[in-house]
Design an enzyme around this catalytic site. Structure first.
Site, PDB file in Angstrom:
ATOM      1  N   GLU A  17     -49.841   0.606  11.939  1.00 21.51           N
ATOM      2  CA  GLU A  17     -48.512   1.237  12.011  1.00 21.51           C
ATOM      3  C   GLU A  17     -48.397   2.340  10.951  1.00 21.51           C
ATOM      4  O   GLU A  17     -47.479   2.365  10.131  1.00 21.51           O
ATOM      5  CB  GLU A  17     -47.388   0.192  11.883  1.00 21.51           C
ATOM      6  CG  GLU A  17     -47.447  -0.813  13.026  1.00 21.51           C
ATOM      7  CD  GLU A  17     -46.191  -1.655  13.252  1.00 21.51           C
ATOM      8  OE1 GLU A  17     -45.301  -1.671  12.384  1.00 21.51           O
ATOM      9  OE2 GLU A  17     -46.104  -2.302  14.317  1.00 21.51           O
ATOM     10  N   GLU A  59     -50.564  -5.759  19.005  1.00 17.46           N
ATOM     11  CA  GLU A  59     -49.365  -6.554  18.674  1.00 17.46           C
ATOM     12  C   GLU A  59     -48.460  -6.527  19.881  1.00 17.46           C
ATOM     13  O   GLU A  59     -48.024  -5.458  20.325  1.00 17.46           O
ATOM     14  CB  GLU A  59     -48.647  -5.996  17.443  1.00 17.46           C
ATOM     15  CG  GLU A  59     -49.412  -6.238  16.159  1.00 17.46           C
ATOM     16  CD  GLU A  59     -48.634  -5.870  14.895  1.00 17.46           C
ATOM     17  OE1 GLU A  59     -47.384  -5.976  14.885  1.00 17.46           O
ATOM     18  OE2 GLU A  59     -49.293  -5.465  13.924  1.00 17.46           O
TER      19      GLU A  59
HETATM   20  O1  AHR Z   1     -46.070  -8.898  13.534  1.00 12.25           O
HETATM   21  C1  AHR Z   1     -45.120  -8.629  12.570  1.00 12.25           C
HETATM   22  C2  AHR Z   1     -45.116  -7.176  12.134  1.00 12.25           C
HETATM   23  O2  AHR Z   1     -44.730  -6.360  13.191  1.00 12.25           O
HETATM   24  C3  AHR Z   1     -46.443  -6.610  11.707  1.00 12.25           C
HETATM   25  O3  AHR Z   1     -46.750  -6.888  10.391  1.00 12.25           O
HETATM   26  C4  AHR Z   1     -46.253  -5.133  11.893  1.00 12.25           C
HETATM   27  O4  AHR Z   1     -47.446  -4.458  12.188  1.00 12.25           O
HETATM   28  C5  AHR Z   1     -45.228  -5.051  13.018  1.00 12.25           C
HETATM   29  O5  AHR Z   1     -44.195  -4.213  12.712  1.00 12.25           O
END
Ligand code: AHR
Length: 487
Positions: free
Chosen positions: A173, A296
């Site tokens: 991110e 994710e």
């Molecule tokens: O999964 C939780 C968080 O969500 C992670 O650390 C981040 O990459 C995303 O914003």
């Protein structure tokens, strides 16, 4: 009646096993307590890693595990987590709850976990607050057999052979918690960092660039244009919220029928997202050399009442099982571009497959969906066309049936979900002359869950009746996920 037509002559290729991957961050009770309890714990463990959790992960064939974050990755300095535990540096986990991180779970422990589970490691390196040298030496520490000081340190720490870690994330991110960069800037930073992600012997790193958040198509455009030829994978993050904002995401257990449909509709936008990012990638990479890595995804609700807001602990119901089924079916359909995905997160965080409380462990409805979908791993995708009515409510209408199919060694697997909260659905599967068919069905009222108090085994797959007369017919209960095996 819904009709699922299979066409075994049409396929997008192999459904890569890594689509069924997972993600574990130093966040809340995921690593500590959830996975790692330390060697002196009364909870059964091997070198500090929980045996029950490892066994559960092995049973569903977890193929790949991403670590150490997430946002944590861009504050993590791997050298703090090697060597004698008593000498390891302590830090405050500023992203997640401000708790002390004692670094007792580091590179050796993570790779031991992967070895115990039998999965591939995916390490996400620090770009936001780390140096190129630090990342380069991490790759060297993990993958080189040369007689350098970095490798000698690994030997000193008890590991003679290189692990050969293949998957490396270059920042997480980077548009947000990983450095708040603009895509033009990150593209150059990425090009520089990946240069020093060296190949040692046979171990050529598979380099994954930080990709877009949700619908940020500009990020993908710039990254592919400026750095596409330097990457093997580009990531994508998408979370499903029930509420309308990050301040009010909705409860994981107390929700209405409209909330249920709203959540499923939002999850099903993964289709639009992948199609959109794939279309941009295809302009720069028509051969589909660069994989889309959805590293994710999953539901994100308000934390369970009374728990640390920084720990992201939530329960998991049949609604989450449906989200998982819809999403995994979408990934299967896009297996020519999506080659890895990692649900967030393995234990006790967000849409977990496993929850723990002290020595107790339960498997969530989402866990059982991964179990049902297991035969798709490394199978050949089979074209699967669904004709079904719509379900849902005004504003949140969606196809009532979600399905995908694959074939391995003459055995066909169809995974199918009935999204309707209240109505059963009759299904006919056609296009194959199957001699035998079996079904396993996971179902329950939309709020049904497994919990520690009274019903740890309330939600589990059960065998269901299937009729065969050339075609296969079965009736799915409301809110259900099934695996139909045909041979
Ligand atoms: O999964 C939780 C968080 O969500 C992670 O650390 C981040 O990459 C995303 O914003």
């Amino acid at each position: 009646m819904a009709v699922i037509t299979l066409n075994p002559k049409r396929s997008k290729g192999t459904i890569h096993k890594h689509i069924y991957g997972h993600f574990s961050e130093h966040l809340g009770r995921c690593i500590y307590q959830g996975i790692y309890v330390g060697e002196n714990s009364p909870i059964p463990n091997i070198r500090g890693i929980r045996t029950d959790v490892v066994e559960a992960m092995k049973k569903i064939g977890v193929p790949v595990l991403r670590w150490p974050g997430g946002c944590f990755a861009d504050e993590y300095h791997w050298k703090d987590g090697i060597g004698p535990k008593e000498n390891r540096k302590r830090m405050v986990n500023t992203n997640w709850g401000g708790v002390v991180e004692d670094n007792s779970f580091g590179t050796h422990e993570f790779l031991d976990l992967c070895g115990q589970v039998g999965c591939d490691p995916y390490i996400n390196a620090n770009v936001g607050s780390g140096t190129v040298q630090e990342m380069a030496e991490w790759v060297e520490y993990a993958n080189s057999d040369g007689d350098s000081s970095v490798v000698q340190e690994r030997w000193k720490n008890g590991r003679k052979e290189a692990w050969g870690v293949r998957f490396w994330g270059v920042g997480n991110e980077s548009w947000g918690c990983g450095g708040n960069m603009r895509p033009e800037y990150y593209a150059d930073v990425y090009r520089r960092y990946q240069t020093y992600c060296r190949t040692y012997g046979e171990n050529r790193p598979f380099r994954i660039a930080c990709g877009a958040s949700e619908f940020d198509y500009r990020w993908t455009e710039v990254l592919m244009r400026e750095a596409g030829r330097y990457m093997d994978g580009l990531s994508l993050h998408y979370y499903t919220l029930c509420g309308d904002s990050w301040q009010e995401k909705g409860s994981s257990t107390e929700f209405t029928v409209p909330d249920y449909y709203k959540t499923l509709k939002k999850a099903s936008r993964m289709e639009e997202l992948i199609s959109g990012h794939d279309a941009i990638m295809t302009r720069y990479d028509p051969e589909k050399r660069v994989g889309l890595i959805v590293d994710e995804w999953g539901t994100w609700y308000d934390v369970e009442p009374g728990t640390n807001p920084g720990f992201l602990y939530q329960q998991n119901t049949m609604r989450d099982a449906l989200v998982a089924a819809i999403t995994l079916n979408i990934f299967n359909h896009h297996c020519d571009r999506v080659i890895m995905a990692n649900i967030a997160q393995t234990v006790n965080v967000l849409q977990s497959i496993i929850l723990t409380e002290g020595e107790k462990m339960i498997l969530t409805p989402t866990y059982h969906v991964f179990d049902l979908f297991q035969p798709h791993q490394d199978a050949k995708e089979v074209d699967c066309f669904v004709q079904a009515e719509q379900t849902g409510l005004e504003g949140w209408l969606l196809e009532q049936v979600s399905a995908s199919a694959s074939e391995k060694e003459g055995i066909y697997t169809v995974t199918v979900a009935n999204l309707d909260a209240e109505q059963p659905e009759a299904l006919r599967i056609t296009g194959l002359q199957a001699k035998q068919a079996q079904a396993l069905v996971l179902t329950g009222e939309i709020h049904e869950k497994n919990d520690f108090e009274c019903s740890p085994l309330a939600v589990q797959p059960l065998a269901a009746k299937v009729e065969e007369n050339g075609d296969v017919a079965l009736t799915l209960p409301p809110c259900a996920v099934a695996r139909v095996t045909l041979s």
